[in-house]
Design a protein around this motif. Sequence first.
Motif, PDB file in Angstrom:
ATOM      1  N   GLY A  74     -16.365   2.938 -21.302  1.00  0.00           N
ATOM      2  CA  GLY A  74     -16.748   2.864 -22.894  1.00  0.00           C
ATOM      3  C   GLY A  74     -15.650   3.423 -23.763  1.00  0.00           C
ATOM      4  O   GLY A  74     -16.069   4.151 -24.710  1.00  0.00           O
ATOM      5  N   HIS A  77     -15.674   3.570 -27.818  1.00  0.00           N
ATOM      6  CA  HIS A  77     -16.849   4.326 -28.192  1.00  0.00           C
ATOM      7  C   HIS A  77     -16.468   5.740 -27.592  1.00  0.00           C
ATOM      8  O   HIS A  77     -17.679   6.547 -27.574  1.00  0.00           O
TER       9      HIS A  77
ATOM     10  N   TRP B  32     -23.210  -2.174 -17.783  1.00  0.00           N
ATOM     11  CA  TRP B  32     -22.415  -2.193 -18.988  1.00  0.00           C
ATOM     12  C   TRP B  32     -20.673  -2.248 -18.446  1.00  0.00           C
ATOM     13  O   TRP B  32     -19.800  -1.882 -19.151  1.00  0.00           O
ATOM     14  N   ASP B  38     -18.385  -3.174 -24.252  1.00  0.00           N
ATOM     15  CA  ASP B  38     -17.250  -1.933 -24.944  1.00  0.00           C
ATOM     16  C   ASP B  38     -16.887  -2.565 -26.134  1.00  0.00           C
ATOM     17  O   ASP B  38     -16.631  -2.068 -27.110  1.00  0.00           O
ATOM     18  N   ARG B  43     -23.245  -2.861 -32.033  1.00  0.00           N
ATOM     19  CA  ARG B  43     -23.668  -1.784 -31.629  1.00  0.00           C
ATOM     20  C   ARG B  43     -24.155  -1.109 -32.701  1.00  0.00           C
ATOM     21  O   ARG B  43     -23.659  -0.753 -33.987  1.00  0.00           O
TER      22      ARG B  43
END
Lengths: 325, 177
Positions: A74, A77, B32, B38, B43
């Motif tokens: 990720g 983020h 994920w 991502d 989101r």
Amino acid sequence: MLGRTSLVVSFCTLVGCLAETSTDPTVDPGTGSDTGGGDPTAGTGDPGTLDLQVTKDLFRFGIVGDTRPAGIDGTSHYPKTIITKIYADMEAESPKPDFAVTTGDYMFARTNGTQATPQMDMYLNARAQFTGPVYYALGNHECTGATTSNCGPGTTTGSTKNFTVFMNRMIQPLGFNSPYYVVNFHGPANTWTAKLVVVAGNAWTPAQATWLETTLAKPTTYTFVARHESTTATTAPGVKPSTTIINKHPLTLLIVGHQHTYLHVPANKEVIVGNGGAPLVSQTSYGYGMVERRADGAIKFTELDYQTHAKLDSFVVRADGTPTN
Amino acid sequence: MACRGKTKPPIHVPGAVTVPATHSEIELDGEWEEPDWDRTAAREVFKLNGVDARPFSEIRLLHDADHLYVTLYAADENVRSSEKFDLTIGKLAIDINPQGHLTPAVPAIRTGADLDGTLDQETDDDEEWVIELAIPLSVLDGVNEGALPVHAGRCDVPRAGGVHCGAWDGKIVLGAG
């Protein structure tokens, strides 16, 4: 065979200077050379020891907890805004802390992927806001991500890509070759001493157990132990055995993370600082801890909100870890 | 004359979240690992009174020609099988628990779940659980005609007591595929 070398380096803060009086040399892992450090499975000598002289009685350090995105790989983020602010806050503390210690989990990345490095880049860019030394603990996400994981030479998992990135970017620049190590502090005129013992619960080996026993047996006024998982996270390979060893020796404070929260557990002389940007599991805020030696010799801990700088909690313990005012 | 080769232009609704299209296969495992989750997905973080809810939760959305993919993340120190996300998309209203079980059951919806911790174990500390859903577009009335209202919510009961909730409410439109 390499021998010990002595190196004097001064880290100067507003408080005073930490003078590094000696440092264990590095050794090629796996060579088996007896150099006093390196291969944690060799069991020869200290994996890593740093001795620092504190020139003023005020001894102050920061604690930074888990910083990782919610999802694996990720990177888009990654909580870089939060962790950058945390380190900037610590730099702005007055007086500035002499150093910081972290509790692990700087990434959430597939071990067969490519995101460990960019996430580590972001963490270290944030860390650069703080000009003092930082002593890093290994988290489960620096192994495989599973709490049960065990990494490093001599373990069944060995060195994953995440572990290697952690070692190369965080540990080896400190002059160590092992994810577990000790930093010794000597107060002015040696009126007090302290040791910061960094345990690697996700790189647990018999050699580390032996080292921990020997290291904790050396008397110091204060003993701080840093480990990623708390006492209750017993599925991590090194938690139960290290807790058994820790409980046999004097302890001022056990500094842990893994749970994405802040919590003080007096019964275990433990403080959980896991709120460095990873998704919060409780009502606490993101923030960091500050540890300070008071003039009366007691140790004061304060947890601070990273945005408001509000005091979220504080407590005071004696050198033996028992509570006081 | 038939208009061949022309795709329907994406709908633009002010204030609506555009759900990007994914061109990779989504494995429903709660992990994920697909880069689109991502880098591409819409989101939204759950809020309470305008600030990020604690404990933390989020929703991410993707679509392809046949499905709306929804993933729900819950930071959770003590995961219980009785916990759930409540999800409403248009007229579809379901609850999903940490094992990916839907209430009411909707056989057309496939789910996957991942738990970082131990279910219904009060004595240890958990980290999070993640749900992935593949919802056939055919189940979502009006999804190609305009914005659909979405509500995603979750309430957590921590060991320390109390009930802490968070939610995201918005509208979604499917982006160009």
